[in-house]
Design an enzyme around this catalytic site. Structure first.
Site, mmCIF file in Angstrom:
data_model
loop_
_atom_site.group_PDB
_atom_site.id
_atom_site.type_symbol
_atom_site.label_atom_id
_atom_site.label_comp_id
_atom_site.label_asym_id
_atom_site.label_seq_id
_atom_site.Cartn_x
_atom_site.Cartn_y
_atom_site.Cartn_z
ATOM 1 N N HIS A 1 0.904 -1.130 -0.205
ATOM 2 C CA HIS A 1 -0.010 0.162 -0.001
ATOM 3 C C HIS A 1 0.842 1.125 -0.022
ATOM 4 O O HIS A 1 1.368 1.840 1.060
ATOM 5 C CB HIS A 1 -0.784 -0.021 1.086
ATOM 6 C CG HIS A 1 -2.250 1.155 1.250
ATOM 7 N ND1 HIS A 1 -3.441 0.768 1.235
ATOM 8 C CD2 HIS A 1 -1.911 2.437 0.972
ATOM 9 C CE1 HIS A 1 -4.020 1.749 1.092
ATOM 10 N NE2 HIS A 1 -3.264 2.988 1.160
ATOM 11 N N HIS B 1 1.634 5.324 -2.439
ATOM 12 C CA HIS B 1 1.251 6.420 -3.381
ATOM 13 C C HIS B 1 2.655 6.908 -3.991
ATOM 14 O O HIS B 1 3.049 7.877 -3.375
ATOM 15 C CB HIS B 1 0.211 7.194 -2.749
ATOM 16 C CG HIS B 1 -0.779 6.741 -1.639
ATOM 17 N ND1 HIS B 1 -1.930 6.410 -2.429
ATOM 18 C CD2 HIS B 1 -1.070 6.496 -0.433
ATOM 19 C CE1 HIS B 1 -2.703 5.830 -1.747
ATOM 20 N NE2 HIS B 1 -2.307 5.860 -0.736
ATOM 21 N N LYS C 1 -9.130 0.070 -6.542
ATOM 22 C CA LYS C 1 -9.133 0.221 -5.294
ATOM 23 C C LYS C 1 -10.541 1.012 -5.034
ATOM 24 O O LYS C 1 -11.004 2.016 -5.940
ATOM 25 C CB LYS C 1 -7.849 1.364 -5.078
ATOM 26 C CG LYS C 1 -7.903 2.307 -3.739
ATOM 27 C CD LYS C 1 -7.448 1.401 -2.621
ATOM 28 C CE LYS C 1 -7.488 2.510 -1.430
ATOM 29 N NZ LYS C 1 -6.453 3.729 -1.512
ATOM 30 N N HIS D 1 -9.992 0.283 0.998
ATOM 31 C CA HIS D 1 -9.704 1.262 2.391
ATOM 32 C C HIS D 1 -11.019 1.361 3.136
ATOM 33 O O HIS D 1 -12.172 1.716 2.743
ATOM 34 C CB HIS D 1 -9.592 2.763 1.764
ATOM 35 C CG HIS D 1 -9.760 3.914 2.658
ATOM 36 N ND1 HIS D 1 -8.617 4.370 3.005
ATOM 37 C CD2 HIS D 1 -10.884 4.286 3.319
ATOM 38 C CE1 HIS D 1 -9.086 5.388 4.284
ATOM 39 N NE2 HIS D 1 -10.302 5.293 4.115
ATOM 40 N N HIS E 1 -5.918 -0.871 6.167
ATOM 41 C CA HIS E 1 -6.388 0.023 7.367
ATOM 42 C C HIS E 1 -6.760 -0.711 8.509
ATOM 43 O O HIS E 1 -6.045 -1.123 9.431
ATOM 44 C CB HIS E 1 -6.651 1.372 7.367
ATOM 45 C CG HIS E 1 -6.250 2.212 6.138
ATOM 46 N ND1 HIS E 1 -4.941 2.717 5.850
ATOM 47 C CD2 HIS E 1 -6.929 2.707 5.143
ATOM 48 C CE1 HIS E 1 -4.875 3.098 4.753
ATOM 49 N NE2 HIS E 1 -6.013 3.259 4.186
ATOM 50 N N ASP F 1 1.117 2.890 3.438
ATOM 51 C CA ASP F 1 0.529 4.319 3.033
ATOM 52 C C ASP F 1 1.655 5.329 2.723
ATOM 53 O O ASP F 1 1.227 6.423 2.918
ATOM 54 C CB ASP F 1 -0.200 4.686 4.056
ATOM 55 C CG ASP F 1 -1.740 5.360 3.592
ATOM 56 O OD1 ASP F 1 -1.874 5.320 2.130
ATOM 57 O OD2 ASP F 1 -2.773 5.887 4.118
#
Length: 410
Positions: free
Chosen positions: A65, A67, A190, A232, A252, A324
């Site tokens: 996970h 970005h 996602k 998410h 999460h 994240d």
């Protein structure tokens, strides 16, 4: 043919067995050709010897996970930055990630097909990428850039060629948006099934998308050669909605309850904890201009988050490492392993979550995740023994050698 011979280190293959000494690993081109005793291998003399110098030989780590196109920054800075500059920044983020020992990532929104192509063709250095393109979100939900001022300020520019907007409402819109992501090159879909810490107009416990909408998203992915869905999902009801719909992984999982955990075990759903995310929000709030709403929500969730992951681990939920990254600086990913051990995992379990289980979560277990003959040569060498001190992995100076696809990258 390029050949490497790695020797003189404690060997951890990623499968969870006892670490071994006196094991060599031979790489030919981009594959692992031999793992075993040096005495049982016929050395040609053409191999380039990589001396682990008493360190530890491990599979390349996998972050499920990230970005890659962003690092959180103040709104004013984002508004002043030219659009194309983010690609040059991303090249540095990718390099930092790889040099931290992460050889494979699953991008959880924001990275388009051109970035993956640039890495694959060697134009830039970075980990192997699995793309989601952009996340599906409801109007007013997590991922909607609407702010309390009434203006929209997105974390990343969206709706440019190759990056469809993810905002959608109702069954037919979510079906179309899922198809747009697949058309743009998504290898995983996602979806934001709940609110989140960083969004101004919702809360982590708010549910997003109806059961039918979530099921439609999963169905569309299944139609396209079994593309899976990552959700998410932070509040218990949203988590359960996503699991019922058939999502592959929960990202999460802050407010897991017993029913949600039981459902995940029954369905075989993966959990990607990202324990580092709310910790990093608090650590960097002033530097990055993190909104007050995000800081307050992070303070609220940290202890719930750790307790949820501990309970899920104890119950036997499959856990894959994810961070994240982008919320925090890229290249700091392996701090997550220390946080996982604080939530009850052993150092070996944290390593397996970051290698074998993470590869299974991506559906790439036949290629990466363990050091075994026939797999791609993704290998790292670190100073010291992470089974004795898992936090040594968090220091990039301890990541001495990174080999990705048979090539020494560090």
């Amino acid at each position: 043919m390029t050949s490497l011979l790695i020797k003189n280190g404690l060997f951890i293959d990623g499968n969870g067995g006892e670490p071994e000494k006196d094991v060599i690993v031979v790489v030919k081109d981009n594959q692992i050709a031999y793992v075993g005793s040096e005495t049982a291998y016929s050395i040609s003399g053409e191999e380039q010897v990589v001396d682990a110098q008493g360190g530890t030989i491990l599979p390349g780590m996998i972050d499920t996970h990230v970005h890659m196109m962003m690092e959180f920054s103040p709104v004013a800075e984002r508004l002043e930055t030219p659009f194309s500059f983010m690609y040059y920044q991303a090249a540095k983020y990718l390099e930092n990630t790889l040099k931290a020992g992460i050889t494979t990532v699953r991008d959880a929104l924001g990275t388009d097909l051109g970035v993956k192509k640039a890495v694959e063709e060697g134009l830039i250095s970075g980990p192997r990428l699995q793309l989601s393109i952009n996340a599906l979100t409801i109007t007013g939900g997590h991922g909607d850039g609407y702010t309390v001022s009434g203006r929209e300020v997105d974390l990343l520019p969206s709706d440019y060629p190759g990056m469809p907007s993810g905002k959608c409402d109702g069954v037919e819109e979510v079906r179309k948006k899922t198809r747009e992501m697949l058309r743009a090159g998504a290898e995983v879909i996602k979806v934001h099934a709940t609110g989140g810490v960083l969004s101004a107009t919702d809360h982590p416990e708010f549910t997003q998308f109806s059961q039918e909408e979530l099921e439609t998203i999963v169905e569309e992915g299944r139609f396209r050669k079994g593309v899976k869905v990552m959700a998410h999902a932070q509040g218990a009801e949203g988590i359960k909605n996503a699991v019922r719909a058939g999502v592959h992984s929960i990202e999460h999982g802050i407010f897991l309850d017993d029913e949600a955990i039981d459902m995940m075990i029954e369905k075989g759903t993966y959990l990607v904890p990202t324990l580092l995310a709310p910790v990093a929000v608090l650590e960097t709030a002033k530097e990055t201009g993190m909104p007050d709403t995000a800081v307050q929500k992070s303070k609220e969730v940290i202890e719930f988050h750790k307790a949820s992951i501990a309970k899920a681990h104890k119950a036997g939920v499959k856990i894959a490492m994810g961070t994240d990254a982008g919320v925090m600086k890229h290249g700091t990913n392996l701090r997550e392993l220390g946080l996982m051990t604080e939530a009850g995992m052993t150092p070996m379990e944290a390593i397996i979550a970051s290698t074998k289980t993470a590869a299974e979560c991506l559906g790439w277990e036949d290629k990466v995740g363990t050091v075994e003959e026939g797999k791609l040569a993704d290998i790292i060498i670190v100073n010291g023994n992470p089974l004795e001190d898992i936090n040594l992995l968090a220091n990039n100076e301890n990541i001495k050698t990174v080999i990705k696809d048979g090539k020494i990258e560090k």
